[in-house]
Design a protein around this motif. Structure first.
Motif, PDB file in Angstrom:
ATOM      1  N   TYR A  42       0.824  -1.213   0.000  1.00 34.78           N
ATOM      2  CA  TYR A  42       0.000   0.000   0.000  1.00 34.78           C
ATOM      3  C   TYR A  42       0.860   1.264   0.000  1.00 34.78           C
ATOM      4  O   TYR A  42       0.376   2.353   0.299  1.00 34.78           O
ATOM      5  CB  TYR A  42      -0.939  -0.012   1.213  1.00 34.78           C
ATOM      6  N   SER A  43       2.109   1.113  -0.344  1.00 31.44           N
ATOM      7  CA  SER A  43       3.049   2.234  -0.367  1.00 31.44           C
ATOM      8  C   SER A  43       2.502   3.385  -1.217  1.00 31.44           C
ATOM      9  O   SER A  43       1.952   3.173  -2.293  1.00 31.44           O
ATOM     10  CB  SER A  43       4.386   1.754  -0.942  1.00 31.44           C
ATOM     11  N   GLY A  44       2.623   4.599  -0.694  1.00 32.40           N
ATOM     12  CA  GLY A  44       2.167   5.788  -1.401  1.00 32.40           C
ATOM     13  C   GLY A  44       0.709   6.130  -1.183  1.00 32.40           C
ATOM     14  O   GLY A  44       0.217   7.120  -1.720  1.00 32.40           O
ATOM     15  N   GLN A  45       0.004   5.317  -0.395  1.00 34.71           N
ATOM     16  CA  GLN A  45      -1.404   5.578  -0.104  1.00 34.71           C
ATOM     17  C   GLN A  45      -1.589   5.839   1.385  1.00 34.71           C
ATOM     18  O   GLN A  45      -0.832   5.344   2.211  1.00 34.71           O
ATOM     19  CB  GLN A  45      -2.263   4.376  -0.512  1.00 34.71           C
ATOM     20  N   LYS A  46      -2.615   6.591   1.710  1.00 35.80           N
ATOM     21  CA  LYS A  46      -3.019   6.726   3.104  1.00 35.80           C
ATOM     22  C   LYS A  46      -3.725   5.428   3.480  1.00 35.80           C
ATOM     23  O   LYS A  46      -4.415   4.823   2.649  1.00 35.80           O
ATOM     24  CB  LYS A  46      -3.965   7.904   3.285  1.00 35.80           C
ATOM     25  N   GLU A  75     -10.007   9.730  -1.433  1.00 32.58           N
ATOM     26  CA  GLU A  75      -9.078   9.474  -2.520  1.00 32.58           C
ATOM     27  C   GLU A  75      -7.746   8.998  -1.953  1.00 32.58           C
ATOM     28  O   GLU A  75      -7.327   9.422  -0.886  1.00 32.58           O
ATOM     29  CB  GLU A  75      -8.862  10.745  -3.339  1.00 32.58           C
ATOM     30  N   ASN A  76      -7.090   8.127  -2.701  1.00 35.92           N
ATOM     31  CA  ASN A  76      -5.756   7.623  -2.351  1.00 35.92           C
ATOM     32  C   ASN A  76      -5.703   7.082  -0.920  1.00 35.92           C
ATOM     33  O   ASN A  76      -4.737   7.282  -0.197  1.00 35.92           O
ATOM     34  CB  ASN A  76      -4.684   8.706  -2.553  1.00 35.92           C
ATOM     35  N   THR A  77      -6.783   6.415  -0.510  1.00 32.22           N
ATOM     36  CA  THR A  77      -6.875   5.890   0.851  1.00 32.22           C
ATOM     37  C   THR A  77      -7.397   4.466   0.817  1.00 32.22           C
ATOM     38  O   THR A  77      -8.360   4.173   0.112  1.00 32.22           O
ATOM     39  CB  THR A  77      -7.829   6.749   1.705  1.00 32.22           C
ATOM     40  N   LYS A  78      -6.771   3.607   1.590  1.00 34.76           N
ATOM     41  CA  LYS A  78      -7.216   2.221   1.741  1.00 34.76           C
ATOM     42  C   LYS A  78      -7.631   2.003   3.189  1.00 34.76           C
ATOM     43  O   LYS A  78      -6.939   2.411   4.114  1.00 34.76           O
ATOM     44  CB  LYS A  78      -6.104   1.230   1.396  1.00 34.76           C
ATOM     45  N   ASN A 138      -0.114   8.056   7.060  1.00 28.27           N
ATOM     46  CA  ASN A 138      -0.076   8.959   5.903  1.00 28.27           C
ATOM     47  C   ASN A 138       0.541   8.207   4.720  1.00 28.27           C
ATOM     48  O   ASN A 138       0.917   7.032   4.846  1.00 28.27           O
ATOM     49  CB  ASN A 138       0.657  10.269   6.232  1.00 28.27           C
ATOM     50  N   GLN A 139       0.640   8.868   3.573  1.00 34.15           N
ATOM     51  CA  GLN A 139       1.124   8.205   2.361  1.00 34.15           C
ATOM     52  C   GLN A 139       2.597   7.802   2.452  1.00 34.15           C
ATOM     53  O   GLN A 139       3.072   7.011   1.641  1.00 34.15           O
ATOM     54  CB  GLN A 139       0.871   9.060   1.111  1.00 34.15           C
ATOM     55  N   ASP A 140       3.319   8.286   3.459  1.00 36.75           N
ATOM     56  CA  ASP A 140       4.716   7.907   3.666  1.00 36.75           C
ATOM     57  C   ASP A 140       4.860   6.753   4.659  1.00 36.75           C
ATOM     58  O   ASP A 140       5.980   6.387   5.035  1.00 36.75           O
ATOM     59  CB  ASP A 140       5.522   9.111   4.161  1.00 36.75           C
TER      60      ASP A 140
END
Length: 168
Positions: A42-46, A75-78, A138-140
């Motif tokens: 899931y790297s790069g996603q919240k 968006e951009n979240t799992k 967070n995405q990091d």
């Protein structure tokens, strides 16, 4: 070790949730198709880790439904719903409930997630199951919010978890 309650009775976990502003520990869990997944996938996603004892209890089921509804808006979240339920039970629940916006993951094979994240019950009738907790990344991959629900029968603070996502 965290001291929480299960049905009003004292219970303990094997450790403490990872600290805020640290990198989340990687894990390996089992997906509904019995394949393995890790946090690095899931790297790069919240990411929201919605952790609970069993989807077959009312509060756990409600948390999955609530996050499923909220996840559709993000968006951009799992949203990863994690328990020790067998993947077959998780799949049955999602099919019956129309759950499509979260991923159900199981720690049934090794229990290492519960140990690494400090959320496995160390005692009580729920010994070895996962205590109700939320971890937001967070995405990091940095932990930006945690909550270990003090009374297992209570729901997590959805609003606080979602606010942490919006501020990330």
């Amino acid at each position: 070790m965290a001291s929480i309650k299960l049905g009003g009775n004292p219970a303990n976990t094997v450790g403490e949730l990872p600290s805020i502003n640290t990198t989340a520990p990687n894990f390996k869990l089992t997906k509904s198709d019995l394949s393995e997944v890790s946090l690095s996938d899931y790297s790069g996603q919240k990411v929201v880790l919605n952790i609970f004892p069993s989807v077959d209890t009312g509060t756990c089921a409600k948390s999955v439904r609530q996050f499923n509804e909220e996840a559709a808006k993000l968006e951009n979240t799992k949203i990863l719903c994690i328990s020790k339920d067998l993947p077959f039970a998780q799949t049955r629940f999602c099919g019956a409930e129309g759950i499509e916006n979260v991923e159900m993951l199981s720690d049934y094979k090794t229990g290492s997630f519960g140990q690494e994240y400090g959320v496995a019950f160390a005692d009580s009738a729920f010994e070895s199951l996962l205590s109700r907790s939320i971890v937001v990344l967070n995405q990091d991959g940095q932990i930006i919010h945690t909550e270990q629900v003090q009374e297992t029968a209570d729901e997590p603070n959805y609003k606080a978890a979602l606010q942490a996502l919006m501020n990330a």
